[in-house]
Scaffold this active site. Structure first.
Site, PDB file in Angstrom:
ATOM      1  N   HIS A  72       0.849  -1.205   0.000  1.00 46.40           N
ATOM      2  CA  HIS A  72       0.000   0.000   0.000  1.00 46.40           C
ATOM      3  C   HIS A  72       0.874   1.242   0.000  1.00 46.40           C
ATOM      4  O   HIS A  72       1.757   1.371   0.843  1.00 46.40           O
ATOM      5  CB  HIS A  72      -0.924   0.009   1.221  1.00 46.40           C
ATOM      6  CG  HIS A  72      -2.143  -0.843   1.055  1.00 46.40           C
ATOM      7  ND1 HIS A  72      -3.322  -0.598   1.696  1.00 46.40           N
ATOM      8  CD2 HIS A  72      -2.349  -1.941   0.285  1.00 46.40           C
ATOM      9  CE1 HIS A  72      -4.220  -1.516   1.334  1.00 46.40           C
ATOM     10  NE2 HIS A  72      -3.644  -2.347   0.494  1.00 46.40           N
ATOM     11  N   TYR A 201      -9.076   5.595   7.556  1.00 46.15           N
ATOM     12  CA  TYR A 201      -9.137   5.924   8.981  1.00 46.15           C
ATOM     13  C   TYR A 201     -10.140   7.059   9.129  1.00 46.15           C
ATOM     14  O   TYR A 201      -9.929   8.144   8.578  1.00 46.15           O
ATOM     15  CB  TYR A 201      -7.770   6.390   9.499  1.00 46.15           C
ATOM     16  CG  TYR A 201      -6.736   5.294   9.626  1.00 46.15           C
ATOM     17  CD1 TYR A 201      -5.941   4.923   8.535  1.00 46.15           C
ATOM     18  CD2 TYR A 201      -6.539   4.635  10.835  1.00 46.15           C
ATOM     19  CE1 TYR A 201      -4.989   3.923   8.650  1.00 46.15           C
ATOM     20  CE2 TYR A 201      -5.581   3.625  10.964  1.00 46.15           C
ATOM     21  CZ  TYR A 201      -4.816   3.274   9.871  1.00 46.15           C
ATOM     22  OH  TYR A 201      -3.873   2.286   9.980  1.00 46.15           O
ATOM     23  N   PRO A 293      -3.892   0.288  18.730  1.00 46.82           N
ATOM     24  CA  PRO A 293      -3.625  -0.189  17.374  1.00 46.82           C
ATOM     25  C   PRO A 293      -3.744   0.864  16.266  1.00 46.82           C
ATOM     26  O   PRO A 293      -3.410   0.565  15.107  1.00 46.82           O
ATOM     27  CB  PRO A 293      -4.664  -1.297  17.159  1.00 46.82           C
ATOM     28  CG  PRO A 293      -5.707  -1.073  18.184  1.00 46.82           C
ATOM     29  CD  PRO A 293      -5.067  -0.379  19.328  1.00 46.82           C
ATOM     30  N   LYS A 297       1.352  -0.190  14.932  1.00 48.22           N
ATOM     31  CA  LYS A 297       2.758  -0.292  15.317  1.00 48.22           C
ATOM     32  C   LYS A 297       3.119  -1.519  16.163  1.00 48.22           C
ATOM     33  O   LYS A 297       4.296  -1.872  16.279  1.00 48.22           O
ATOM     34  CB  LYS A 297       3.170   0.968  16.116  1.00 48.22           C
ATOM     35  CG  LYS A 297       3.328   2.206  15.253  1.00 48.22           C
ATOM     36  CD  LYS A 297       4.625   2.177  14.477  1.00 48.22           C
ATOM     37  CE  LYS A 297       4.634   3.123  13.301  1.00 48.22           C
ATOM     38  NZ  LYS A 297       4.130   2.571  12.039  1.00 48.22           N
ATOM     39  N   TYR A 385       4.162   6.504   9.994  1.00 46.24           N
ATOM     40  CA  TYR A 385       3.305   5.376   9.611  1.00 46.24           C
ATOM     41  C   TYR A 385       4.102   4.293   8.891  1.00 46.24           C
ATOM     42  O   TYR A 385       3.920   3.103   9.166  1.00 46.24           O
ATOM     43  CB  TYR A 385       2.141   5.874   8.739  1.00 46.24           C
ATOM     44  CG  TYR A 385       1.060   4.845   8.563  1.00 46.24           C
ATOM     45  CD1 TYR A 385       0.048   4.684   9.516  1.00 46.24           C
ATOM     46  CD2 TYR A 385       1.035   4.000   7.451  1.00 46.24           C
ATOM     47  CE1 TYR A 385      -0.942   3.728   9.372  1.00 46.24           C
ATOM     48  CE2 TYR A 385       0.049   3.033   7.290  1.00 46.24           C
ATOM     49  CZ  TYR A 385      -0.937   2.908   8.259  1.00 46.24           C
ATOM     50  OH  TYR A 385      -1.914   1.947   8.112  1.00 46.24           O
TER      51      TYR A 385
HETATM   52  P1  RFL Z   1       1.607 -12.115  21.427  1.00 43.70           P
HETATM   53  O1  RFL Z   1       1.117 -12.148  20.002  1.00 43.70           O
HETATM   54  O2  RFL Z   1       0.637 -11.707  22.461  1.00 43.70           O
HETATM   55  O3  RFL Z   1       2.192 -13.560  21.744  1.00 43.70           O
HETATM   56  C1  RFL Z   1       2.561 -13.937  23.054  1.00 43.70           C
HETATM   57  C2  RFL Z   1       2.481 -15.447  23.172  1.00 43.70           C
HETATM   58  O4  RFL Z   1       2.877 -15.852  24.477  1.00 43.70           O
HETATM   59  C3  RFL Z   1       1.963 -16.827  24.949  1.00 43.70           C
HETATM   60  N1  RFL Z   1       1.992 -16.855  26.433  1.00 43.70           N
HETATM   61  C4  RFL Z   1       2.643 -17.799  27.170  1.00 43.70           C
HETATM   62  N2  RFL Z   1       3.355 -18.853  26.813  1.00 43.70           N
HETATM   63  C5  RFL Z   1       3.878 -19.626  27.803  1.00 43.70           C
HETATM   64  N3  RFL Z   1       3.676 -19.361  29.129  1.00 43.70           N
HETATM   65  C6  RFL Z   1       2.953 -18.313  29.535  1.00 43.70           C
HETATM   66  N4  RFL Z   1       2.763 -18.066  30.835  1.00 43.70           N
HETATM   67  C7  RFL Z   1       2.404 -17.462  28.528  1.00 43.70           C
HETATM   68  N5  RFL Z   1       1.652 -16.336  28.549  1.00 43.70           N
HETATM   69  C8  RFL Z   1       1.414 -15.994  27.286  1.00 43.70           C
HETATM   70  C9  RFL Z   1       0.632 -16.419  24.376  1.00 43.70           C
HETATM   71  O5  RFL Z   1      -0.302 -17.496  24.332  1.00 43.70           O
HETATM   72  C10 RFL Z   1       1.050 -15.948  22.979  1.00 43.70           C
HETATM   73  O6  RFL Z   1       1.014 -16.984  22.024  1.00 43.70           O
HETATM   74  O7  RFL Z   1       2.879 -11.159  21.582  1.00 43.70           O
HETATM   75  P2  RFL Z   1       4.074 -10.860  20.552  1.00 43.70           P
HETATM   76  O8  RFL Z   1       4.596 -12.119  19.965  1.00 43.70           O
HETATM   77  O9  RFL Z   1       4.987  -9.923  21.234  1.00 43.70           O
HETATM   78  O10 RFL Z   1       3.357 -10.111  19.312  1.00 43.70           O
HETATM   79  C11 RFL Z   1       2.782  -8.831  19.458  1.00 43.70           C
HETATM   80  C12 RFL Z   1       1.614  -8.629  18.475  1.00 43.70           C
HETATM   81  O11 RFL Z   1       0.755  -9.741  18.590  1.00 43.70           O
HETATM   82  C13 RFL Z   1       0.854  -7.324  18.735  1.00 43.70           C
HETATM   83  O12 RFL Z   1       1.742  -6.279  19.017  1.00 43.70           O
HETATM   84  C14 RFL Z   1      -0.017  -6.887  17.529  1.00 43.70           C
HETATM   85  O13 RFL Z   1      -1.031  -7.824  17.270  1.00 43.70           O
HETATM   86  C15 RFL Z   1      -0.631  -5.512  17.771  1.00 43.70           C
HETATM   87  N6  RFL Z   1      -1.531  -5.083  16.691  1.00 43.70           N
HETATM   88  C16 RFL Z   1      -1.035  -4.537  15.514  1.00 43.70           C
HETATM   89  N7  RFL Z   1       0.286  -4.424  15.329  1.00 43.70           N
HETATM   90  C17 RFL Z   1       0.788  -3.950  14.141  1.00 43.70           C
HETATM   91  O14 RFL Z   1       2.005  -3.834  13.993  1.00 43.70           O
HETATM   92  N8  RFL Z   1      -0.032  -3.591  13.085  1.00 43.70           N
HETATM   93  C18 RFL Z   1      -1.392  -3.667  13.195  1.00 43.70           C
HETATM   94  O15 RFL Z   1      -2.077  -3.402  12.218  1.00 43.70           O
HETATM   95  C19 RFL Z   1      -1.937  -4.132  14.455  1.00 43.70           C
HETATM   96  N9  RFL Z   1      -3.265  -4.232  14.624  1.00 43.70           N
HETATM   97  C20 RFL Z   1      -2.920  -5.194  16.856  1.00 43.70           C
HETATM   98  C21 RFL Z   1      -3.768  -4.763  15.794  1.00 43.70           C
HETATM   99  C22 RFL Z   1      -3.483  -5.744  18.016  1.00 43.70           C
HETATM  100  C23 RFL Z   1      -4.847  -5.846  18.140  1.00 43.70           C
HETATM  101  N10 RFL Z   1      -5.340  -6.435  19.338  1.00 43.70           N
HETATM  102  C24 RFL Z   1      -6.311  -7.452  19.371  1.00 43.70           C
HETATM  103  C25 RFL Z   1      -4.697  -6.152  20.586  1.00 43.70           C
HETATM  104  C26 RFL Z   1      -5.145  -4.850  15.908  1.00 43.70           C
HETATM  105  C27 RFL Z   1      -5.692  -5.364  17.088  1.00 43.70           C
HETATM  106  C28 RFL Z   1      -7.187  -5.385  17.192  1.00 43.70           C
HETATM  107  C1  PHB Z   2      -5.825  -4.354  10.733  1.00 42.24           C
HETATM  108  O1  PHB Z   2      -5.946  -4.596   9.516  1.00 42.24           O
HETATM  109  O2  PHB Z   2      -6.115  -5.195  11.592  1.00 42.24           O
HETATM  110  C2  PHB Z   2      -5.315  -3.036  11.158  1.00 42.24           C
HETATM  111  C3  PHB Z   2      -4.855  -2.142  10.212  1.00 42.24           C
HETATM  112  C4  PHB Z   2      -4.394  -0.892  10.601  1.00 42.24           C
HETATM  113  C5  PHB Z   2      -4.404  -0.550  11.937  1.00 42.24           C
HETATM  114  C6  PHB Z   2      -4.839  -1.456  12.890  1.00 42.24           C
HETATM  115  C7  PHB Z   2      -5.310  -2.703  12.504  1.00 42.24           C
HETATM  116  O3  PHB Z   2      -3.983   0.688  12.298  1.00 42.24           O
END
Ligand code: RFL
Ligand code: PHB
Length: 390
Positions: A72, A201, A293, A297, A385
């Site tokens: 994108h 957005y 989110p 980042k 971004y």
């Molecule tokens: P995770 O993905 O939470 O993985 C951690 C893992 O550790 C396990 N765990 C354990 N394992 C053993 N013993 C224990 N006691 C444990 N406790 C926990 C868990 O089961 C899990 O499998 O962390 P990690 O790997 O640091 O990854 C981080 C990302 O997942 C997170 O930052 C992103 O998803 C955030 N995020 C976004 N980030 C972006 O860069 N771009 C995006 O567009 C974006 N959109 C988002 C998002 C997060 C969202 N939510 C739901 C919070 C959109 C949403 C809605």
């Molecule tokens: C997503 O596609 O899940 C998404 C995209 C952009 C954001 C957050 C989440 O800023």
């Protein structure tokens, strides 16, 4: 059992660290609390910075992303009923982002780990970490009702915000900075074509909305909702109706709806734990920091922690030099705070804050107008971004 680096958590941070270390000939074992299917099915991030895609290439898992991911070069800001394109490529001298779901990144990393025959313990119970302030750290856990001990040189705490590693630190070892926002995001995934070929957005009087996507046939939409809302109270129809009301007339008319594949509510939080190293224990990714989110980042900051950590550990094992390890926390935090600032700023600009009243909305509108009229302001948005340089 013994390994060089014990990794707690098989999210993107843990899996990517495992792959980068494997490429450098360093042994890892990953201990994960959930099942592999559960980890694979979590719907989260969608936007990858160039730094992250480069790292996935370096780990040898970028092939499908380049085939199926969607580069994108811009996105739309919608406010006052009108859309304004932020031309990322023009504003950043040619940079772009990649739309490719975290689910797919996880799937690719898991497949590479399985193909290399590397050990991952899923559904580990009662995981605990010990002696990370000595040269003989240990991880203990239960698998199928049996207790196991994993001896290692280092522990990587990649276990997310609710993990065991940060929670195990003695009181006073870590300083936590936190802000919880007074709303959440209700997300919906559907096999429908995205309403627009780029992300939208939206700052609307009814609250924030985001139109994102996973492919040309799969859409991801989000709505700002009160923290008290329950996902059960949102039928698919209610979601689509509310989304239409937050979009501009053209988008509202052309929006294609369909049954949801997934719907969930996520709270929004800014959080940083300092430092990120405690002897031979390192925190990486969501275990150490959370961003709301809005700026996309979270996963990208996790990936850069892993870049710094893998580099430091490779240097340690190759040269017995602890320079990288010693600077790990400081190097990560410098970048993390910039990501935190951007995510907080973009969240503050795009959401309805009822406590700020009418003046809050007027100030947001003035800033949004300035943002799209001023090349300097648009550039600041665009360069954050696409991701600041390492
Ligand atoms: P995770 O993905 O939470 O993985 C951690 C893992 O550790 C396990 N765990 C354990 N394992 C053993 N013993 C224990 N006691 C444990 N406790 C926990 C868990 O089961 C899990 O499998 O962390 P990690 O790997 O640091 O990854 C981080 C990302 O997942 C997170 O930052 C992103 O998803 C955030 N995020 C976004 N980030 C972006 O860069 N771009 C995006 O567009 C974006 N959109 C988002 C998002 C997060 C969202 N939510 C739901 C919070 C959109 C949403 C809605
Ligand atoms: C997503 O596609 O899940 C998404 C995209 C952009 C954001 C957050 C989440 O800023």
């Amino acid at each position: 059992m013994r390994t060089q680096v014990a990794i707690i958590g098989a999210g993107p941070s843990g899996l990517l660290l495992g792959q980068l270390l494997h490429k450098a000939g360093i042994e890892t074992v990953i201990i994960e609390r959930q099942s592999a299917d559960y980890v694979r099915s979590r719907i989260r991030a969608g936007v990858l910075e160039q730094v992250t895609t480069d790292l996935l290439d370096e780990a040898g898992v970028g092939a499908r992303m380049h085939q199926e991911g969607l580069p994108h070069t811009g996105f739309d800001l919608l406010f006052g009923g009108e859309r304004h394109r932020i031309d990322l490529r023009a504003l950043t001298g040619g940079q772009q982002v990649m739309v490719y779901g975290q689910t797919e990144v996880t799937r690719d990393l898991m497949a590479a780990r399985a193909a290399a025959g590397l050990k991952t313990v899923y559904e580990a119970k009662d995981v605990s970490i010990h002696d990370y302030d000595t040269t003989h750290p240990q991880v203990r856990y239960q698998e199928d009702g049996q207790w196991h001990t994993l001896d290692c040189d280092f522990i990587a705490g990649c276990d997310g915000f609710h993990g065991v590693c940060r929670a195990s630190l003695p009181p006073g070892a870590v300083t936590e900075y936190e802000k919880v926002y007074p709303f959440g995001w209700l997300g919906l995934l559907a096999d429908t074509p995205p309403v627009h070929h780029e992300l939208i957005y939206a700052n609307s009087e009814r609250g924030f909305a985001l139109c994102s996507q996973r492919s040309m046939t799969r859409s991801r939409y989000y709505l700002q909702v009160p923290l008290t809302d329950k996902v059960e109270n949102w039928s698919d129809d209610a979601f689509w109706n509310e989304l239409r009301l937050r979009l501009d007339p053209h988008a509202a008319e052309t929006l294609i709806t369909g049954p949801s594949l997934e719907k969930s509510i996520a709270p929004l939080r800014s959080f940083v734990a300092e430092p990120m190293r405690f002897g031979r224990l390192f925190l990486a990714g969501d275990a150490a920091h959370i961003v709301p989110p809005t700026g996309a980042k979270g996963l990208n900051l996790a990936a850069t922690d892993v870049k710094y950590l893998s580099t430091a550990l490779i240097e340690y094992f190759a040269e017995r030099s602890s320079a990288g390890i010693d600077h790990y926390s400081q190097r990560c935090l410098a970048r993390i705070w910039k990501g935190e600032r951007f995510s907080w700023w973009f969240t503050s600009l795009m959401h309805r804050f009822s406590a700020d009243g009418a003046i809050g909305q007027k100030l947001q509108n003035a800033e949004l107008e300035y943002l799209v009229q001023s090349q300097a302001a648009s550039t600041a948005l665009a360069e954050n971004y696409v991701g600041l340089p390492l």
